[in-house]
Design an enzyme around this catalytic site. Structure first.
Site, PDB file in Angstrom:
ATOM      1  N   CYS A 139      52.493  41.145  58.444  1.00 30.50           N
ATOM      2  CA  CYS A 139      53.707  40.797  57.698  1.00 30.50           C
ATOM      3  C   CYS A 139      53.655  41.519  56.348  1.00 30.50           C
ATOM      4  CB  CYS A 139      53.796  39.301  57.446  1.00 30.50           C
ATOM      5  SG  CYS A 139      53.212  38.252  58.783  1.00 30.50           S
ATOM      6  N   GLU A 201      63.170  36.562  51.668  1.00 32.92           N
ATOM      7  CA  GLU A 201      63.209  37.826  52.396  1.00 32.92           C
ATOM      8  C   GLU A 201      64.268  37.825  53.487  1.00 32.92           C
ATOM      9  OE1 GLU A 201      58.420  38.799  52.364  1.00 32.92           O
ATOM     10  OE2 GLU A 201      59.271  37.771  54.118  1.00 32.92           O
TER      11      GLU A 201
END
Length: 280
Positions: A139, A201
């Protein structure tokens, strides 16, 4: 020392683990910039641009290698994933800025081997956000540079994923070319890690299916393992009972999408949706 023991215990599986010792010596590199307090343009919900004071946060107590990464320039976006600027990783991850609407582009990689097992990692305790949490394969964020800003077919994001798979897991670049990284869809989420740091995000979901060579960086990854669907379900049960911690984005994806995608690894085209942004 670091190894996969913690994750093995967490899922209660008999999976094969890669175990290696971490170099006890520090990198010796000087800490990166902790950020300078000053007037910087940001966007509130991608609509109104104005100048605000970026907070100054003391990072002297944090891991030096991770602090260096805080100087990287992330891609600022509005709520429709349109690029509106760039800002340091540090400023993008401060809750004070997130609450003002600062939003950046990210990605989450789910890498499966040819036995259809998913590679999980436990984030290093040195990580600034969500240290020690279990999560999907990799990630991170595309950076504000020409190669990773390329938006056609999410090429920039896929290039960034290739870069971070190498940086975190040591996977050789030639083993994960961008054309073998499949972009499915996007999710938009917000989560606090602690009182100072958090995430906000639009996260590109990326799938890879192949056998790869692993040589993880212990500053990034505490442990790692390939798991079956049943083993992941056990991990999620332990997270729900508070026995372990998982990252919020991984929890969202696992509870909402992951298992139906996993059941159809040979037919992922039916789930490709590059128009919709799932608001979580």
């Amino acid at each position: 020392m670091w190894c996969g023991l913690a994750l093995a215990r967490a899922i209660g599986c008999a999976a094969r683990w890669a175990v290696r010792a971490a170099d006890s010596a520090q990198s010796g590199r000087a800490p990166g910039p902790a950020g300078v307090c000053g007037r910087r343009p940001i966007s509130v919900l991608g609509q109104i641009r104005h100048f605000v004071m970026m907070p100054e946060i003391n990072t002297d107590h944090l891991d030096k290698q991770q602090v260096q990464l805080l100087a990287e320039m992330c891609i600022l976006i509005d709520e429709n994933d349109n690029k509106i600027g760039a800002e340091t990783k540090k400023n993008c991850h401060l809750n004070e800025n997130i609450e003002k609407g600062l939003l950046h582009r990210a990605f989450s990689v789910f890498l499966f081997n040819t036995e259809n097992k998913l590679l999980l990692q436990q984030r290093s305790d040195a990580k600034i956000t969500f240290p020690g949490c279990f999560t999907n394969t990799c990630c991170s964020h595309p950076l504000s540079n020409p190669g990773e800003l390329e938006e056609n077919d999410a090429l920039g994001v896929r290039r960034a994923a290739q870069r971070r798979l190498k940086a975190e897991l040591g996977i050789p670049l030639e083993e994960v070319p961008p054309e073998e990284i499949n972009y499915l869809t996007r999710i938009h989420y917000k989560a606090q890690s602690d009182g100072i740091w958090g995430e906000h995000e639009i996260d590109y979901i990326l799938f890879v299916r192949k056998n790869v060579t692993l040589n993880p960086d212990p500053n990034e990854i505490k442990s790692f393992c390939y798991v079956s669907k049943e083993e992941l379900k056990e991990l999620l049960k332990k997270a729900a009972s508070g026995e372990i911690k998982i990252t919020p984005w991984f929890q969202i994806i696992a509870e909402t999408f992951l298992f139906k995608w996993w059941d159809n690894l040979n037919h992922l085209n039916q789930f490709v949706d590059h128009e919709k942004i799932h608001r979580m």
